[in-house]
Design an enzyme around this catalytic site. Structure first.
Site, mmCIF file in Angstrom:
data_model
loop_
_atom_site.group_PDB
_atom_site.id
_atom_site.type_symbol
_atom_site.label_atom_id
_atom_site.label_comp_id
_atom_site.label_asym_id
_atom_site.label_seq_id
_atom_site.Cartn_x
_atom_site.Cartn_y
_atom_site.Cartn_z
ATOM 1 N N ASP A 190 31.206 37.457 55.766
ATOM 2 C CA ASP A 190 31.772 38.123 54.594
ATOM 3 C C ASP A 190 33.087 37.429 54.221
ATOM 4 O O ASP A 190 33.893 37.095 55.086
ATOM 5 C CB ASP A 190 32.017 39.610 54.888
ATOM 6 C CG ASP A 190 32.221 40.413 53.622
ATOM 7 O OD1 ASP A 190 31.365 41.244 53.295
ATOM 8 O OD2 ASP A 190 33.267 40.201 52.944
ATOM 9 N N HIS A 235 21.725 43.821 51.163
ATOM 10 C CA HIS A 235 22.384 43.208 52.310
ATOM 11 C C HIS A 235 22.775 44.281 53.310
ATOM 12 O O HIS A 235 23.093 45.412 52.932
ATOM 13 C CB HIS A 235 23.633 42.410 51.886
ATOM 14 C CG HIS A 235 24.609 43.187 51.060
ATOM 15 N ND1 HIS A 235 24.420 43.415 49.712
ATOM 16 C CD2 HIS A 235 25.761 43.818 51.391
ATOM 17 C CE1 HIS A 235 25.427 44.136 49.251
ATOM 18 N NE2 HIS A 235 26.258 44.402 50.252
ATOM 19 N N GLN A 294 28.129 49.958 46.881
ATOM 20 C CA GLN A 294 27.515 48.637 46.691
ATOM 21 C C GLN A 294 28.167 47.922 45.505
ATOM 22 O O GLN A 294 28.299 48.493 44.422
ATOM 23 C CB GLN A 294 26.001 48.780 46.450
ATOM 24 C CG GLN A 294 25.283 47.434 46.376
ATOM 25 C CD GLN A 294 23.768 47.572 46.270
ATOM 26 O OE1 GLN A 294 23.235 48.673 46.089
ATOM 27 N NE2 GLN A 294 23.079 46.450 46.362
#
Ligand code: 5GP
Ligand code: ZN
Length: 114
Positions: free
Chosen positions: A32, A100, A94
Site C-alpha cells: 500500500d 482488494h 472503499q
C-alpha cells in the site's frame, strides 16, 4: 476484463509502478502506498472486479484469503496476528473500485475499527 481507468488494473498490467510482493495465479499482492501498519499489503485479482458486491467467484475469494494467510506467514506476522479487511462501497471506506483485501500487521490492531 480490464477497466481502462482503473488504478489497480493499471498496476496489475504494469502501467503504473508498485512494489510487488507476490504474484500467483489470478492474484497479485503489492505494498500500500500509504501504509497503516508496518505490514500493509493489498491483494487483488488481476482481472477487474469492482467490489465485493460484484464478486461471484467463490473460488477466487477463497484464493484471496489463502493468499493473505500465506503472505502473513512469509512476512513473519502470522503467529502474533494480523487483520484482513475488504472495504466495500462508501460506507465501508472503499476508495479504489477494484476488489482488494488489505493485509495489515506488525502492530496491535484496535477494535472496533473507526
Ligand atoms: P480502500 O480505501 O479502497 O479500501 O483502499 C485503497 C488503498 O489503496 C488505500 O489504502 C490507498 O493507500 C491505496 N492506494 C491508493 N492509490 C495507490 C497507488 O497508486 N499505489 C498503491 N500501492 N496503493 C494505492
Ligand atoms: Zn480494475
Amino acid at each position: 476484463m480490464s477497466a481502462t481507468d482503473c488504478l489497480f488494473c493499471k498496476i496489475a498490467g504494469g502501467e503504473i509502478p508498485a512494489t510487488i510482493v507476490k504474484r500467483d495465479g489470478r492474484l497479485l499482492a503489492f505494498r500500500d502506498i500509504n501504509p497503516q501498519a508496518p505490514t500493509h499489503v493489498l491483494i487483488i485479482p488481476t482481472q477487474h472486479v469492482s467490489s465485493l458486491n460484484d464478486a461471484r467467484d467463490a473460488g477466487l475469494l477463497g484464493e484471496m484469503l489463502v493468499f493473505a494467510g500465506n503472505l502473513a506467514r512469509e512476512a513473519g506476522i502470522a503467529e502474533r496476528g494480523y487483520r484482513v479487511v475488504v472495504n466495500t462501497n462508501p460506507d465501508g471506506g472503499q476508495t479504489v473500485f477494484h476488489l482488494h483485501a488489505h493485509l495489515l500487521g506488525g502492530r496491535r490492531m484496535t477494535w472496533p475499527p473507526g
